[in-house]
Design an enzyme around this catalytic site. Structure first.
Site, mmCIF file in Angstrom:
data_model
loop_
_atom_site.group_PDB
_atom_site.id
_atom_site.type_symbol
_atom_site.label_atom_id
_atom_site.label_comp_id
_atom_site.label_asym_id
_atom_site.label_seq_id
_atom_site.Cartn_x
_atom_site.Cartn_y
_atom_site.Cartn_z
ATOM 1 N N ASP A 67 0.827 -1.217 0.000
ATOM 2 C CA ASP A 67 0.000 0.000 0.000
ATOM 3 C C ASP A 67 0.862 1.268 0.000
ATOM 4 O O ASP A 67 2.098 1.190 0.009
ATOM 5 C CB ASP A 67 -0.959 0.000 1.205
ATOM 6 C CG ASP A 67 -0.232 -0.129 2.541
ATOM 7 O OD1 ASP A 67 1.005 -0.001 2.582
ATOM 8 O OD2 ASP A 67 -0.910 -0.362 3.556
ATOM 9 N N ASN A 136 -7.565 -0.731 14.094
ATOM 10 C CA ASN A 136 -8.983 -0.889 13.740
ATOM 11 C C ASN A 136 -9.204 -2.196 12.978
ATOM 12 O O ASN A 136 -10.250 -2.399 12.379
ATOM 13 C CB ASN A 136 -9.457 0.298 12.900
ATOM 14 C CG ASN A 136 -8.600 0.480 11.653
ATOM 15 O OD1 ASN A 136 -7.683 -0.312 11.409
ATOM 16 N ND2 ASN A 136 -8.896 1.499 10.875
ATOM 17 N N HIS A 138 -7.519 -3.102 10.334
ATOM 18 C CA HIS A 138 -7.244 -3.033 8.892
ATOM 19 C C HIS A 138 -6.018 -3.862 8.508
ATOM 20 O O HIS A 138 -5.155 -4.151 9.332
ATOM 21 C CB HIS A 138 -7.124 -1.570 8.409
ATOM 22 C CG HIS A 138 -5.835 -0.879 8.734
ATOM 23 N ND1 HIS A 138 -5.650 0.464 8.534
ATOM 24 C CD2 HIS A 138 -4.656 -1.326 9.239
ATOM 25 C CE1 HIS A 138 -4.416 0.788 8.892
ATOM 26 N NE2 HIS A 138 -3.799 -0.273 9.332
ATOM 27 N N GLU A 143 -9.730 -0.802 4.969
ATOM 28 C CA GLU A 143 -10.295 -0.261 6.197
ATOM 29 C C GLU A 143 -11.586 -1.010 6.576
ATOM 30 O O GLU A 143 -12.153 -1.732 5.741
ATOM 31 C CB GLU A 143 -10.587 1.235 5.986
ATOM 32 C CG GLU A 143 -9.339 2.072 5.686
ATOM 33 C CD GLU A 143 -8.417 2.262 6.893
ATOM 34 O OE1 GLU A 143 -7.941 1.253 7.452
ATOM 35 O OE2 GLU A 143 -8.162 3.416 7.274
HETATM 36 P P1 PGA Z 1 2.458 -1.174 12.427
HETATM 37 O O1 PGA Z 1 1.227 -0.959 11.447
HETATM 38 O O2 PGA Z 1 3.188 -2.366 11.959
HETATM 39 O O3 PGA Z 1 3.262 0.096 12.286
HETATM 40 O O4 PGA Z 1 1.877 -1.352 13.802
HETATM 41 C C1 PGA Z 1 0.285 -1.949 11.304
HETATM 42 C C2 PGA Z 1 -0.811 -1.507 10.376
HETATM 43 O O5 PGA Z 1 -1.395 -0.424 10.577
HETATM 44 O O6 PGA Z 1 -1.136 -2.240 9.457
#
Ligand code: PGA
Length: 244
Positions: A67, A136, A138, A143
């Protein structure tokens, strides 16, 4: 889906890196899709080390970026592009033909999504995906509410993502949209690993593993993956109450 528990972040990252290195060894033209972020950071470092120390041929490896923040230049240190450039592409001296990332600066982001969908189709799908989980639920920028059968798409970011996402930047950022590989591709990937570490991820891991499979909690899709693995350290797995 299976849950694998590790004593700490290092062991969890070492396992993920070993899995990827082993997969490349067995299939030098592996297509690997990875998330950027804090969780996979050590996995990247250990993967570079293993590939070099074990003399694994990665000259045909093909890499896809999961992404990107819409409108963010690749030179921004908080971009996914920057993360992979500094953590993998640079250290491994990958040829530009070996990786395919979204151009989040493009005027037409929908076209970027189509290009990625077509690319995935052309290369015969994704062999291995390594993703994280947001606060959340995701995965990438899929999302809450994203259909499980979604292709690559432009996402309006959830409030949690906008707030938590600030941690990647040195200055306050206006984050509104993201561009992401869709959940359909995750489910179709031959192998999917979802990593989480730290107590802050304990609630979302419990929901992903033991909660309802629902589009309102994207990571619950992992329960449907026949070759899916949830990798947790002791803290992230501490709210799980069943034996998995
Ligand atoms: P992080 O992000 O590895 O920085 O905790 C996880 C995400 O939001 O997919």
């Amino acid at each position: 889906m299976q849950v694998l528990s590790f004593s700490d972040y290092h062991n969890l990252s070492d396992f993920a890196a070993s899995q990827i290195a082993f997969a490349i060894k067995n299939n030098p033209s592996l297509t690997l899709c990875m998330a950027s972020g804090h969780t996979p950071s050590l996995t990247c470092d250990l993967l570079v080390k293993k590939l070099k120390e074990e003399n694994i041929d990665y000259s045909s490896l093909h890499f896809l970026g999961l992404d990107e923040w819409a409108g963010l230049p690749p030179a921004n240190e908080g971009s996914c592009h920057y993360f992979f450039q500094t953590k993998l592409f640079g250290p491994l001296q990958l040829d530009a033909s070996q990786y395919f990332l979204f151009d989040a600066m493009a005027d037409d982001l929908v076209n970027e999504c189509n290009k990625m969908d077509e690319h995935i189709k052309k290369i015969g799908g994704i062999d291995m995906m390594l993703v994280g989980i947001g606060m959340n639920g995701h995965i990438g920028f899929n999302e809450p509410g994203t259909p499980f059968n979604s292709f690559c798409h432009v996402a309006r970011l959830d409030e949690t993502t906008k707030t938590v996402g600030q941690k990647y930047f040195t200055e306050k950022m206006e984050l509104t949209k993201g561009i992401t590989i869709g959940l359909r591709h995750l489910l179709a990937a031959k192998k999917a690993l979802l990593q989480a570490n730290g107590i802050k991820k304990a609630t979302v891991i419990q929901q992903a593993v033991e909660g309802l499979v629902t589009e309102t909690f994207p990571a619950s899709i992992m329960q449907q993956h026949t070759n899916g693995f949830i990798l947790v350290d002791e803290e992230a797995g501490s709210f799980l109450n069943k034996t998995h």
